[in-house]
Design a protein around this motif. Sequence first.
Motif, PDB file in Angstrom:
ATOM      1  N   PRO A   1       0.833  -1.214   0.000  1.00 28.08           N
ATOM      2  CA  PRO A   1       0.000   0.000   0.000  1.00 28.08           C
ATOM      3  C   PRO A   1       0.865   1.261   0.000  1.00 28.08           C
ATOM      4  O   PRO A   1       1.994   1.254   0.490  1.00 28.08           O
ATOM      5  CB  PRO A   1      -0.783  -0.113   1.302  1.00 28.08           C
ATOM      6  N   GLU A   2       0.316   2.327  -0.573  1.00 26.89           N
ATOM      7  CA  GLU A   2       0.993   3.625  -0.481  1.00 26.89           C
ATOM      8  C   GLU A   2       1.008   4.078   0.965  1.00 26.89           C
ATOM      9  O   GLU A   2       1.969   4.679   1.425  1.00 26.89           O
ATOM     10  CB  GLU A   2       0.295   4.656  -1.364  1.00 26.89           C
ATOM     11  N   SER A   3      -0.093   3.794   1.662  1.00 22.82           N
ATOM     12  CA  SER A   3      -0.153   4.070   3.099  1.00 22.82           C
ATOM     13  C   SER A   3      -1.216   3.168   3.709  1.00 22.82           C
ATOM     14  O   SER A   3      -2.116   2.683   3.018  1.00 22.82           O
ATOM     15  CB  SER A   3      -0.452   5.549   3.385  1.00 22.82           C
ATOM     16  N   ILE A   4      -1.078   2.940   5.001  1.00 22.73           N
ATOM     17  CA  ILE A   4      -2.051   2.134   5.738  1.00 22.73           C
ATOM     18  C   ILE A   4      -2.114   2.662   7.163  1.00 22.73           C
ATOM     19  O   ILE A   4      -1.084   2.975   7.764  1.00 22.73           O
ATOM     20  CB  ILE A   4      -1.704   0.631   5.702  1.00 22.73           C
ATOM     21  N   TYR A   5      -3.329   2.803   7.662  1.00 25.05           N
ATOM     22  CA  TYR A   5      -3.553   3.283   9.020  1.00 25.05           C
ATOM     23  C   TYR A   5      -4.529   2.333   9.690  1.00 25.05           C
ATOM     24  O   TYR A   5      -5.552   1.965   9.113  1.00 25.05           O
ATOM     25  CB  TYR A   5      -4.145   4.703   9.009  1.00 25.05           C
ATOM     26  N   PHE A   6      -4.205   1.938  10.906  1.00 22.35           N
ATOM     27  CA  PHE A   6      -5.084   1.061  11.672  1.00 22.35           C
ATOM     28  C   PHE A   6      -5.920   1.921  12.603  1.00 22.35           C
ATOM     29  O   PHE A   6      -5.426   2.870  13.215  1.00 22.35           O
ATOM     30  CB  PHE A   6      -4.261   0.011  12.427  1.00 22.35           C
ATOM     31  N   THR A   7      -7.208   1.581  12.693  1.00 20.72           N
ATOM     32  CA  THR A   7      -8.157   2.398  13.421  1.00 20.72           C
ATOM     33  C   THR A   7      -9.340   1.536  13.841  1.00 20.72           C
ATOM     34  O   THR A   7      -9.348   0.325  13.618  1.00 20.72           O
ATOM     35  CB  THR A   7      -8.619   3.590  12.549  1.00 20.72           C
ATOM     36  N   GLU A   8     -10.324   2.155  14.408  1.00 14.26           N
ATOM     37  CA  GLU A   8     -11.591   1.510  14.746  1.00 14.26           C
ATOM     38  C   GLU A   8     -12.585   1.876  13.657  1.00 14.26           C
ATOM     39  O   GLU A   8     -12.665   3.022  13.231  1.00 14.26           O
ATOM     40  CB  GLU A   8     -12.059   2.020  16.117  1.00 14.26           C
ATOM     41  N   ILE A   9     -13.334   0.897  13.181  1.00 13.80           N
ATOM     42  CA  ILE A   9     -14.416   1.154  12.228  1.00 13.80           C
ATOM     43  C   ILE A   9     -15.627   0.360  12.691  1.00 13.80           C
ATOM     44  O   ILE A   9     -15.551  -0.857  12.851  1.00 13.80           O
ATOM     45  CB  ILE A   9     -14.038   0.751  10.782  1.00 13.80           C
ATOM     46  N   GLU A  10     -16.727   1.051  12.943  1.00 18.72           N
ATOM     47  CA  GLU A  10     -17.981   0.418  13.368  1.00 18.72           C
ATOM     48  C   GLU A  10     -17.793  -0.477  14.595  1.00 18.72           C
ATOM     49  O   GLU A  10     -18.376  -1.552  14.695  1.00 18.72           O
ATOM     50  CB  GLU A  10     -18.586  -0.381  12.211  1.00 18.72           C
ATOM     51  N   GLY A  11     -16.932  -0.048  15.518  1.00 21.80           N
ATOM     52  CA  GLY A  11     -16.709  -0.802  16.738  1.00 21.80           C
ATOM     53  C   GLY A  11     -15.808  -2.014  16.587  1.00 21.80           C
ATOM     54  O   GLY A  11     -15.667  -2.802  17.513  1.00 21.80           O
ATOM     55  N   ASN A  12     -15.216  -2.161  15.416  1.00 25.87           N
ATOM     56  CA  ASN A  12     -14.314  -3.277  15.142  1.00 25.87           C
ATOM     57  C   ASN A  12     -12.924  -2.748  14.836  1.00 25.87           C
ATOM     58  O   ASN A  12     -12.735  -1.557  14.589  1.00 25.87           O
ATOM     59  CB  ASN A  12     -14.806  -4.071  13.920  1.00 25.87           C
ATOM     60  N   ARG A  13     -11.960  -3.662  14.826  1.00 26.38           N
ATOM     61  CA  ARG A  13     -10.644  -3.276  14.341  1.00 26.38           C
ATOM     62  C   ARG A  13     -10.782  -2.945  12.866  1.00 26.38           C
ATOM     63  O   ARG A  13     -11.559  -3.565  12.144  1.00 26.38           O
ATOM     64  CB  ARG A  13      -9.658  -4.424  14.520  1.00 26.38           C
ATOM     65  N   GLY A  14     -10.001  -1.959  12.439  1.00 28.13           N
ATOM     66  CA  GLY A  14     -10.096  -1.570  11.037  1.00 28.13           C
ATOM     67  C   GLY A  14      -8.786  -1.063  10.504  1.00 28.13           C
ATOM     68  O   GLY A  14      -7.839  -0.799  11.256  1.00 28.13           O
ATOM     69  N   ALA A  15      -8.742  -0.940   9.206  1.00 25.41           N
ATOM     70  CA  ALA A  15      -7.600  -0.359   8.517  1.00 25.41           C
ATOM     71  C   ALA A  15      -8.122   0.499   7.383  1.00 25.41           C
ATOM     72  O   ALA A  15      -9.134   0.171   6.753  1.00 25.41           O
ATOM     73  CB  ALA A  15      -6.678  -1.448   7.974  1.00 25.41           C
ATOM     74  N   VAL A  16      -7.439   1.602   7.154  1.00 28.21           N
ATOM     75  CA  VAL A  16      -7.711   2.462   6.003  1.00 28.21           C
ATOM     76  C   VAL A  16      -6.449   2.417   5.155  1.00 28.21           C
ATOM     77  O   VAL A  16      -5.363   2.739   5.640  1.00 28.21           O
ATOM     78  CB  VAL A  16      -8.045   3.906   6.442  1.00 28.21           C
ATOM     79  N   ILE A  17      -6.611   1.992   3.925  1.00 24.57           N
ATOM     80  CA  ILE A  17      -5.466   1.720   3.062  1.00 24.57           C
ATOM     81  C   ILE A  17      -5.604   2.516   1.770  1.00 24.57           C
ATOM     82  O   ILE A  17      -6.696   2.618   1.210  1.00 24.57           O
ATOM     83  CB  ILE A  17      -5.410   0.218   2.706  1.00 24.57           C
ATOM     84  N   ILE A  18      -4.493   3.059   1.299  1.00 21.64           N
ATOM     85  CA  ILE A  18      -4.439   3.664  -0.036  1.00 21.64           C
ATOM     86  C   ILE A  18      -3.596   2.737  -0.898  1.00 21.64           C
ATOM     87  O   ILE A  18      -2.446   2.438  -0.560  1.00 21.64           O
ATOM     88  CB  ILE A  18      -3.809   5.071  -0.017  1.00 21.64           C
ATOM     89  N   VAL A  19      -4.183   2.266  -2.005  1.00 17.29           N
ATOM     90  CA  VAL A  19      -3.471   1.397  -2.937  1.00 17.29           C
ATOM     91  C   VAL A  19      -3.657   1.919  -4.355  1.00 17.29           C
ATOM     92  O   VAL A  19      -4.636   2.604  -4.647  1.00 17.29           O
ATOM     93  CB  VAL A  19      -3.951  -0.073  -2.863  1.00 17.29           C
ATOM     94  N   ASP A  20      -2.702   1.592  -5.203  1.00 12.60           N
ATOM     95  CA  ASP A  20      -2.816   1.935  -6.617  1.00 12.60           C
ATOM     96  C   ASP A  20      -3.283   0.688  -7.348  1.00 12.60           C
ATOM     97  O   ASP A  20      -2.588  -0.328  -7.366  1.00 12.60           O
ATOM     98  CB  ASP A  20      -1.460   2.404  -7.161  1.00 12.60           C
TER      99      ASP A  20
END
Length: 106
Positions: A36-55
Amino acid sequence: MKMLVNVIMPIEPFNSLVRNGKAGEILGRIIEDIKPESIYFTEIEGNRGAVIIVDIKDASTIPAVAEPWFLNFEASCEFKIAMTPDDLMKSDLAKLAAKWYDVHVM
């Protein structure tokens, strides 16, 4: 094309993978593979989550990004097109407005 991918990982099986020491190793393999260009781990809808930018070069490469999350974490993935300001400027919004704006709408 740049895509923003929201990955939502339910509590299980992630908790079990953490307990048996596998979660970090699996995450590392996925990140290494999808690059990924970048990846951030976070909470989404009360679950573990990740927000990723990919090409994404081609739609056929989407499964290569999603399947590791599906198969290892029973995650859901949401793919959204991500535009830069330059991308938006290339769309020529003024031309689109001239084509589609109906003065009778207002």
